[in-house]
Enzyme design. Sequence first.
Site: not given
Length: 577
Positions: A217, A401-403, A444-445, A486, A556-557
């Site tokens: 990834h 993460h942003g996407i 995950t998010s 999680g 952490d993002a």
Amino acid sequence: MTRLFNDPAAFADEALEGFAAAHRRWVRPVTGGVVRAGGTPEGQVAVVIGGGSGHYPAFSGLVGRGLAHGAAVGNVFASPSAQQIRSVARAAHGGAGVLLMYGNYAGDVLHFGQAAERLTGEGVRARTFAVTDDISSAGPEETAKRRGIAGDLPVFKAAAAAAEQGLPLDEVLAVAEHANARTRSFGIAFSGCTLPGADHPLFTVPEARMAVGLGIHGEPGIGEESLPTADEAARLLVTSLLKEVPDGVGGPAGARAAVILNGLGSVKYEELFVVYRKVAELLGDAGVEIVDPEVGELVTSFDMAGISLTLTWLDDGLSALWRAPADTPAFRKGAPAAPEHAAAAAVTAEESDEQTVPEASDASRRAAAVVLAALDALAATVDDHAEELGRIDAVAGDGDHGIGMQRGSTAARLAAADAHARGAGAGTVLVRAADAWSDRAGGTSGALWGSMLRALGGALGDDEKPTAARVADGVTEASAAVRRLGGAEVGDKTMVDVLVPFADTLAAATADGVPLAAAWDRAADAAETAASATADLLPRKGRARPHAEKSLGTPDAGAHSLALITRAVRGVLIDHH
């Protein structure tokens, strides 16, 4: 870099649409992915594989006779949602149960597990299995923590070939476990990959250097070494894998192995063949008998320049399964089979209750307008900070993460607006937003934000005006739900490090009689402080864990995005106070 795309957010959907149009002999599209064009034979276990886009021919390219019965395909580098997986599994089900298989990444574990629970509840026997072949991602004593890379293919194929033989679900699962226990992979990279629409790669490798132990990834390698010659690269790959021969094999001398030399995107076939000539020589010198080797692009990472080597140590049973015929768009073995005919009828679309909403009180419908405004503010904040969130995530993760947050928050806002327009109460608006976020974002998010919004929606309900105490109870339940789902706790460098102090502060303030807007303001301050403090932590969960030291000094993002969102929602609460 990825040059040909339209809207980057639509890239995965459009790629899947084009793939299905180009390979109608083998597959037909269903919601969430593809299944075999001819369906699953009645009474045969269906092997459904899946993962994020960006890895073709994994996962859609492996659907066909002798291999997968279906593939659930998520967004770029993000797991498919539980709903996508469930949809594909139901379309692929032949009456004998479904084995859901995927690489061992947190988002995949969450979503495939949720899908299996839902399928079981609907009367479809479902089991899950995560491939764990990458030796660089955890030590021999922690194989369950290893991620799945190119070893996905031989493990998927073993299970699928067992299903073709008519074995029952539990025995197909046992075959997958056995194949996985005997599969090891190791990779190197010379440059990172660039996501559609991005103007820079997720990671870079210095000139004349290579990253060792990369992830598919775009995760950075666990170390760097001087750029090797082809023979030196082959020696590194072979030597690393021969250091860890699985139990039961006895040793490399006299053993048989399926061998896969995999190109990750930019290393071309002629280069792979140059490397493979030395791989074959070294394995031969070690006494290994190579069985039906595969050299080519089998699990990629967009345009990453890198290669990986996979060895599956065979016994008689695994050898027969590895050599069994297969006919898919991207992987074929043995004598070609007659073309499958498309199923007589497309899968009937599932009836949905999305057009109806439960009855709600006037007070709850008025509160739903505030919820919608909060989701609007949330999505706008994510849009404003998406690039920053991706940059933070790329330090030790995969940079998506942003996407992912954009996809999820946009879908949640649209679903909430639709529910509100049809008279839904606050609870239903949040639950519809939760389902849309989880389904569209994947990863995950996506799963965690879906669980948070659903927990909060359940606490607010549709009957009464939400009180400050009820909101605090909902946030507390959201915190508990994220930790259950999680498995993270405070100190693991995840969003939990922000969610727990935010929930605790909000609960304490409302218990003292502080009005909701002021209590939320106090909790948002705690969230911001906690998010900043994650910069000093080492990650103990997720993809960042193998690169823990790289993340020191960077928050952490997921924690940072949650803190930003709590502050944005605080403004909405003040405006509607």
